[in-house]
Design a protein around this motif. Structure first.
Motif, PDB file in Angstrom:
ATOM      1  N   THR A 118       5.323   2.064   6.192  1.00 58.89           N
ATOM      2  CA  THR A 118       4.358   1.777   6.748  1.00 58.89           C
ATOM      3  C   THR A 118       4.942   0.408   7.552  1.00 58.89           C
ATOM      4  O   THR A 118       5.745  -0.288   6.781  1.00 58.89           O
ATOM      5  CB  THR A 118       3.102   1.287   5.990  1.00 58.89           C
ATOM      6  OG1 THR A 118       3.503   0.793   5.048  1.00 58.89           O
ATOM      7  CG2 THR A 118       2.309   2.565   5.434  1.00 58.89           C
ATOM      8  N   PRO A 119       4.421  -0.177   8.489  1.00 58.46           N
ATOM      9  CA  PRO A 119       4.790  -1.280   9.469  1.00 58.46           C
ATOM     10  C   PRO A 119       4.839  -2.558   8.599  1.00 58.46           C
ATOM     11  O   PRO A 119       5.733  -3.246   8.801  1.00 58.46           O
ATOM     12  CB  PRO A 119       4.307  -1.169  10.751  1.00 58.46           C
ATOM     13  CG  PRO A 119       2.949  -0.676  10.303  1.00 58.46           C
ATOM     14  CD  PRO A 119       3.162   0.651   9.444  1.00 58.46           C
ATOM     15  N   VAL A 120       3.436  -3.018   8.184  1.00 56.10           N
ATOM     16  CA  VAL A 120       3.437  -4.468   7.664  1.00 56.10           C
ATOM     17  C   VAL A 120       4.310  -4.680   6.483  1.00 56.10           C
ATOM     18  O   VAL A 120       4.988  -5.721   6.252  1.00 56.10           O
ATOM     19  CB  VAL A 120       2.050  -4.639   7.549  1.00 56.10           C
ATOM     20  CG1 VAL A 120       1.874  -5.973   6.709  1.00 56.10           C
ATOM     21  CG2 VAL A 120       1.106  -4.670   8.814  1.00 56.10           C
ATOM     22  N   CYS A 121       4.162  -3.358   5.727  1.00 58.39           N
ATOM     23  CA  CYS A 121       4.993  -3.437   4.113  1.00 58.39           C
ATOM     24  C   CYS A 121       6.494  -3.601   4.702  1.00 58.39           C
ATOM     25  O   CYS A 121       7.077  -4.360   3.990  1.00 58.39           O
ATOM     26  CB  CYS A 121       4.593  -2.040   3.448  1.00 58.39           C
ATOM     27  SG  CYS A 121       3.079  -1.891   2.902  1.00 58.39           S
ATOM     28  N   ARG A 175      -2.671  -5.602  -1.108  1.00 60.62           N
ATOM     29  CA  ARG A 175      -1.575  -6.414  -1.528  1.00 60.62           C
ATOM     30  C   ARG A 175      -1.772  -7.396  -2.519  1.00 60.62           C
ATOM     31  O   ARG A 175      -2.272  -8.304  -2.201  1.00 60.62           O
ATOM     32  CB  ARG A 175      -1.032  -7.293  -0.092  1.00 60.62           C
ATOM     33  CG  ARG A 175      -0.896  -5.909   1.113  1.00 60.62           C
ATOM     34  CD  ARG A 175      -0.557  -6.814   2.293  1.00 60.62           C
ATOM     35  NE  ARG A 175      -0.475  -5.718   3.445  1.00 60.62           N
ATOM     36  CZ  ARG A 175       0.385  -4.846   3.542  1.00 60.62           C
ATOM     37  NH1 ARG A 175       1.339  -4.772   2.895  1.00 60.62           N
ATOM     38  NH2 ARG A 175       0.189  -4.018   4.790  1.00 60.62           N
ATOM     39  N   ALA A 223      -4.683  -4.817   3.318  1.00 64.80           N
ATOM     40  CA  ALA A 223      -3.541  -4.064   3.963  1.00 64.80           C
ATOM     41  C   ALA A 223      -3.395  -4.660   5.253  1.00 64.80           C
ATOM     42  O   ALA A 223      -2.102  -4.517   5.811  1.00 64.80           O
ATOM     43  CB  ALA A 223      -3.775  -2.437   4.220  1.00 64.80           C
ATOM     44  N   PRO A 238       0.658  -1.446  -0.057  1.00 61.30           N
ATOM     45  CA  PRO A 238      -0.045  -0.100  -0.034  1.00 61.30           C
ATOM     46  C   PRO A 238       0.791   1.364   0.019  1.00 61.30           C
ATOM     47  O   PRO A 238       0.383   2.194  -0.696  1.00 61.30           O
ATOM     48  CB  PRO A 238      -0.832  -0.081   1.318  1.00 61.30           C
ATOM     49  CG  PRO A 238      -0.927  -1.577   1.534  1.00 61.30           C
ATOM     50  CD  PRO A 238       0.415  -2.192   1.002  1.00 61.30           C
ATOM     51  N   LEU A 245      -9.323   0.041   0.461  1.00 61.36           N
ATOM     52  CA  LEU A 245      -8.437   0.907   0.807  1.00 61.36           C
ATOM     53  C   LEU A 245      -8.212   2.295  -0.044  1.00 61.36           C
ATOM     54  O   LEU A 245      -8.118   1.882  -1.170  1.00 61.36           O
ATOM     55  CB  LEU A 245      -7.020   0.193   0.859  1.00 61.36           C
ATOM     56  CG  LEU A 245      -5.844   0.805   1.326  1.00 61.36           C
ATOM     57  CD1 LEU A 245      -5.971   1.067   2.997  1.00 61.36           C
ATOM     58  CD2 LEU A 245      -4.456  -0.182   1.037  1.00 61.36           C
TER      59      LEU A 245
HETATM   60  C1  BEZ Z   1       1.166  -1.423   6.648  1.00 63.62           C
HETATM   61  O1  BEZ Z   1       1.845  -1.838   5.815  1.00 63.62           O
HETATM   62  O2  BEZ Z   1       1.289  -1.658   7.838  1.00 63.62           O
HETATM   63  C2  BEZ Z   1      -0.082  -0.913   6.432  1.00 63.62           C
HETATM   64  C3  BEZ Z   1      -0.169  -0.183   5.034  1.00 63.62           C
HETATM   65  C4  BEZ Z   1      -1.434   0.377   4.956  1.00 63.62           C
HETATM   66  C5  BEZ Z   1      -2.661   0.345   5.810  1.00 63.62           C
HETATM   67  C6  BEZ Z   1      -2.368  -0.425   7.131  1.00 63.62           C
HETATM   68  C7  BEZ Z   1      -1.296  -1.081   7.309  1.00 63.62           C
END
Ligand code: BEZ
Length: 208
Positions: A42-45, A122, A141, A38, A116
């Protein structure tokens, strides 16, 4: 129009962290994983790109090129890569496409506004050396992807591209495969000399 399995992956030219990419030229007869995330920083990415960087030798071993994409620009990607390398103990060794105008994201239907707003979900596309789309996955996301599953799928795609087999649920490299329905049971011994089992007339297995 939506992309479907078997379609030729749409071509595009875009900037990336490793220079300009003409996608069809870049594929250059390899298997390819194109994945969107996304947003930069960003944390998960961050965890996903680090995981993929650390697993890249496994993709190289299978002749698979990987390329990421997000709707930020190259400068942003490059700054973020420093953070990914630092926090995930890795070296990002694959290009990340910069798509600030969302041209590639639109082309590949990676923006799902009800999920989103204005960012890519993703998405994963696995593309064969002949440039056809072999697999598509879409995650929200909030859920980081499982890259071991991606390798498992690539093993199945590469095997089934070359042999008249399919792979059953949860199959992993080295496990028994399913003989495709198009092969008559009486023809199995000649085609699969390693042996086979007939569990039902429509469910025949053979060692990989
Ligand atoms: C993430 O990568 O942490 C993330 C990106 C967009 C929305 C929510 C989380």
């Amino acid at each position: 129009m939506a992309i479907r399995l078997g379609d030729t992956a749409p071509n595009f030219t875009a900037d990336s962290t490793e220079g300009s990419i003409d996608f069809h030229n870049w594929i250059d007869g390899s298997w390819v994983v194109l994945f969107s995330h996304p947003k930069d920083y960003t944390p998960v990415c961050t965890t996903e790109l680090g995981r993929l960087a650390n697993m890249k030798p496994e993709f190289d071993k299978r002749g698979v090129k990987v390329v990421g994409l997000s709707v930020d620009d190259v400068e942003s990607h490059k700054g973020w890569i420093k953070d990914i390398n630092e926090t995930q103990n890795c070296t990002v060794g694959y290009p990340i496409i910069a798509d600030p105008e969302k041209k590639v994201a639109e082309l590949y239907d990676m923006i799902h506004p009800k999920a989103l707003n204005n960012l890519t979900v993703r998405s994963i596309f696995i593309i064969a050396p002949d440039k056809t789309v072999k697999l598509m996955l879409t995650y929200p996301a909030s859920t980081g992807r499982n890259f071991d599953e991606l390798l498992r799928v690539i093993d199945s795609l590469q095997l089934t591209a070359n042999h008249q087999v399919a792979t059953p649920a949860d199959w992993k490299w080295g496990e028994d495969c399913v003989v495709v329905p198009a092969i008559k049971t009486e023809d199995i011994p000649e085609k699969f000399p390693k042996g086979h089992k007939v569990i039902k007339p429509y469910l025949r297995t053979t060692p990989q």
